[in-house]
Design an enzyme around this catalytic site. Structure first.
Site, PDB file in Angstrom:
ATOM      1  N   GLU A 152       0.844  -1.213   0.000  1.00  0.00           N
ATOM      2  CA  GLU A 152       0.000   0.000   0.000  1.00  0.00           C
ATOM      3  C   GLU A 152       0.871   1.252   0.000  1.00  0.00           C
ATOM      4  O   GLU A 152       0.470   2.305   0.469  1.00  0.00           O
ATOM      5  CB  GLU A 152      -0.954   0.032   1.193  1.00  0.00           C
ATOM      6  CG  GLU A 152      -2.024  -1.045   1.174  1.00  0.00           C
ATOM      7  CD  GLU A 152      -3.137  -0.798   0.164  1.00  0.00           C
ATOM      8  OE1 GLU A 152      -3.340   0.360  -0.226  1.00  0.00           O
ATOM      9  OE2 GLU A 152      -3.775  -1.774  -0.251  1.00  0.00           O
TER      10      GLU A 152
HETATM   11  C1  LIG Z   1       3.331  -9.193  -0.311  1.00  0.00           C
HETATM   12  C2  LIG Z   1       3.042  -8.034  -1.214  1.00  0.00           C
HETATM   13  C3  LIG Z   1       1.775  -7.896  -1.748  1.00  0.00           C
HETATM   14  C4  LIG Z   1       1.488  -6.826  -2.603  1.00  0.00           C
HETATM   15  N1  LIG Z   1       0.222  -6.709  -3.098  1.00  0.00           N
HETATM   16  C5  LIG Z   1      -0.047  -5.738  -4.000  1.00  0.00           C
HETATM   17  C6  LIG Z   1      -1.341  -5.624  -4.600  1.00  0.00           C
HETATM   18  O1  LIG Z   1      -2.244  -6.416  -4.298  1.00  0.00           O
HETATM   19  N2  LIG Z   1      -1.563  -4.665  -5.517  1.00  0.00           N
HETATM   20  C7  LIG Z   1      -0.570  -3.778  -5.865  1.00  0.00           C
HETATM   21  O2  LIG Z   1      -0.808  -2.916  -6.697  1.00  0.00           O
HETATM   22  N3  LIG Z   1       0.662  -3.855  -5.287  1.00  0.00           N
HETATM   23  C8  LIG Z   1       0.938  -4.806  -4.391  1.00  0.00           C
HETATM   24  N4  LIG Z   1       2.209  -4.880  -3.813  1.00  0.00           N
HETATM   25  C9  LIG Z   1       3.237  -3.943  -4.282  1.00  0.00           C
HETATM   26  C10 LIG Z   1       3.630  -2.918  -3.246  1.00  0.00           C
HETATM   27  O3  LIG Z   1       2.654  -1.920  -3.124  1.00  0.00           O
HETATM   28  C11 LIG Z   1       4.995  -2.351  -3.660  1.00  0.00           C
HETATM   29  O4  LIG Z   1       5.952  -3.390  -3.512  1.00  0.00           O
HETATM   30  C12 LIG Z   1       5.390  -1.147  -2.830  1.00  0.00           C
HETATM   31  O5  LIG Z   1       4.552  -0.051  -3.088  1.00  0.00           O
HETATM   32  C13 LIG Z   1       6.850  -0.725  -3.070  1.00  0.00           C
HETATM   33  O6  LIG Z   1       7.106  -0.558  -4.427  1.00  0.00           O
HETATM   34  P1  LIG Z   1       8.325  -1.325  -5.140  1.00  0.00           P
HETATM   35  O7  LIG Z   1       8.304  -2.748  -4.722  1.00  0.00           O
HETATM   36  O8  LIG Z   1       8.266  -0.993  -6.578  1.00  0.00           O
HETATM   37  O9  LIG Z   1       9.607  -0.673  -4.443  1.00  0.00           O
HETATM   38  P2  LIG Z   1      10.556   0.437  -5.053  1.00  0.00           P
HETATM   39  O10 LIG Z   1       9.743   1.623  -5.488  1.00  0.00           O
HETATM   40  O11 LIG Z   1      11.479  -0.176  -6.036  1.00  0.00           O
HETATM   41  O12 LIG Z   1      11.365   0.857  -3.751  1.00  0.00           O
HETATM   42  C14 LIG Z   1      12.477   0.103  -3.261  1.00  0.00           C
HETATM   43  C15 LIG Z   1      13.185   0.919  -2.174  1.00  0.00           C
HETATM   44  O13 LIG Z   1      13.740   2.111  -2.748  1.00  0.00           O
HETATM   45  C16 LIG Z   1      13.287   3.264  -2.068  1.00  0.00           C
HETATM   46  N5  LIG Z   1      12.964   4.337  -3.022  1.00  0.00           N
HETATM   47  C17 LIG Z   1      12.278   4.195  -4.195  1.00  0.00           C
HETATM   48  N6  LIG Z   1      12.134   5.396  -4.798  1.00  0.00           N
HETATM   49  C18 LIG Z   1      12.738   6.314  -3.989  1.00  0.00           C
HETATM   50  C19 LIG Z   1      12.887   7.746  -4.048  1.00  0.00           C
HETATM   51  N7  LIG Z   1      12.380   8.483  -5.051  1.00  0.00           N
HETATM   52  N8  LIG Z   1      13.525   8.363  -3.036  1.00  0.00           N
HETATM   53  C20 LIG Z   1      14.018   7.643  -2.005  1.00  0.00           C
HETATM   54  N9  LIG Z   1      13.893   6.293  -1.892  1.00  0.00           N
HETATM   55  C21 LIG Z   1      13.264   5.640  -2.850  1.00  0.00           C
HETATM   56  C22 LIG Z   1      12.013   2.823  -1.319  1.00  0.00           C
HETATM   57  O14 LIG Z   1      11.850   3.579  -0.116  1.00  0.00           O
HETATM   58  C23 LIG Z   1      12.259   1.337  -1.050  1.00  0.00           C
HETATM   59  O15 LIG Z   1      12.936   1.206   0.181  1.00  0.00           O
HETATM   60  C24 LIG Z   1       2.500  -5.910  -2.931  1.00  0.00           C
HETATM   61  C25 LIG Z   1       3.787  -6.046  -2.361  1.00  0.00           C
HETATM   62  C26 LIG Z   1       4.056  -7.091  -1.521  1.00  0.00           C
HETATM   63  C27 LIG Z   1       5.437  -7.209  -0.923  1.00  0.00           C
END
Ligand SMILES: Cc1cc2nc3c(=O)[nH]c(=O)nc-3n(C[C@H](O)[C@H](O)[C@H](O)COP(=O)(O)OP(=O)(O)OC[C@H]3O[C@@H](n4cnc5c(N)ncnc54)[C@H](O)[C@@H]3O)c2cc1C
Length: 292
Positions: free
Chosen positions: A196
């Site tokens: 989320e």
């Molecule tokens: C078990 C699970 C279930 C999920 N279920 C759903 C679902 O049902 N529907 C859905 O849509 N999504 C779902 N998700 C996705 C989830 O919402 C995302 O994984 C989450 O929002 C983080 O995005 P990302 O994985 O792309 O991380 P990234 O955006 O790649 O971030 C990785 C790290 O880099 C840091 N970072 C990234 N950008 C920046 C920046 N600009 N400045 C500083 N730091 C930064 C972040 O803080 C984080 O620590 C799920 C995730 C999990 C783990």
């Protein structure tokens, strides 16, 4: 189809403001802050992790506090009975502030739920093609609800994860055992800090909202209740509390929080402005001033 239309021939018409589509997405974050018994029970019945910070923190603390009331460790004197963990002041300091914080999460969740319900009532009665004049007012409520729920989702899920880990440690070796329930609880809950919306990113979104709101307040805009501390044209930066007893007065606590909040946002906004003046781009300026 309420805000974004797709015609039979496949032409997509975007809503007048893209933020209008976000309302429903806020619900998950609101739920992650609060404590509602039915969610707790549902989580147990379905064997899925319960997701609410106030609920899960209270569950962890119930385990830790009950254990501290029965577990005895070390005697003050050779013939004296061993001391209950909870009778050690340091143990009280480890658990009781977390218990107080959990009550705060619970009531905070109720307030954020009210914000969300108010937003959804406005969105549900809004007719995109008719009352265009209401749009700006709805978007203001949307921005406030989005930013507040984003910041509090991050704050409470981090807080709850910290609480579970502290509770685990207060059980000593038993906390590590699967029988305590706390090691599994920690693993199950950890994902709340990511899904989320990753907590760090949500905090950055809140930071942007606060800085732009501060700028608007300086330009004369009056903000809603959640940002009312920015509305004072002649802010006072000195809290009236002089001693510990003064903090039994809720008005003084509120005033102290207003002062800390305003001073923090003001410092960040000043840093942001300076960075822009020094040639940084908007996103770079935000990086300079948003510190977790
Ligand atoms: C078990 C699970 C279930 C999920 N279920 C759903 C679902 O049902 N529907 C859905 O849509 N999504 C779902 N998700 C996705 C989830 O919402 C995302 O994984 C989450 O929002 C983080 O995005 P990302 O994985 O792309 O991380 P990234 O955006 O790649 O971030 C990785 C790290 O880099 C840091 N970072 C990234 N950008 C920046 C920046 N600009 N400045 C500083 N730091 C930064 C972040 O803080 C984080 O620590 C799920 C995730 C999990 C783990």
């Amino acid at each position: 189809m309420r805000y974004t239309k797709v015609s039979r021939s496949g032409v997509v018409t975007s809503p007048p403001l893209s933020q209008l589509s976000y309302g429903a997405l806020i619900q998950g974050r609101v739920q992650m802050i609060e404590g509602k018994l039915q969610y707790h029970i549902r989580g147990l019945l379905t064997n899925s992790p319960c997701i609410d910070s106030a609920n899960i923190a209270s569950k962890a603390l119930t385990i830790a506090i009950r254990y501290a009331l029965v577990r005895r460790q070390f005697s003050a004197a050779p013939s004296a009975p061993e001391t209950k963990l909870m009778d050690y002041v340091i143990h009280q300091h480890r658990l009781l502030p977390l218990l107080a914080q959990t009550f705060a999460f619970y009531f905070t969740g109720k307030e954020v739920r009210k914000l969300y319900t108010n937003l959804m009532n406005k969105l549900n009665t809004y007719k995109p093609d008719e009352n265009k004049a209401d749009l700006a007012a709805i978007v203001e409520v949307l921005k406030e609800t989005h930013s507040t729920s984003a910041g509090l989702k991050a704050f409470t899920t981090w807080g709850c994860l910290h609480t579970i880990e502290q509770c685990r440690q207060t059980l000593g070796g038993h906390g590590y055992s699967k029988y305590s329930g706390l090691s599994v609880m920690y693993n199950d809950f950890a994902v709340q800090c990511t899904w989320e919306g990753d907590n760090t990113i949500l905090m950055l979104q809140l930071g942007r909202y606060l800085i732009s709101s501060y700028r608007e307040a300086l330009e004369g805009k009056t903000h809603p209740a959640g940002l009312a501390y920015m509305n004072n044209r002649n802010p006072v930066y000195a809290c009236k509390a002089m001693n510990r007893e003064d903090f039994a007065d809720p008005d003084l606590i509120q005033q102290a929080y207003d002062i800390v909040s305003l001073a923090t946002v003001k410092d960040a906004a000043t840093e942001h402005k300076t960075a822009l003046k020094n040639g940084k781009r908007e996103d770079q300026a935000m990086e300079v001033c948003c510190k977790l």
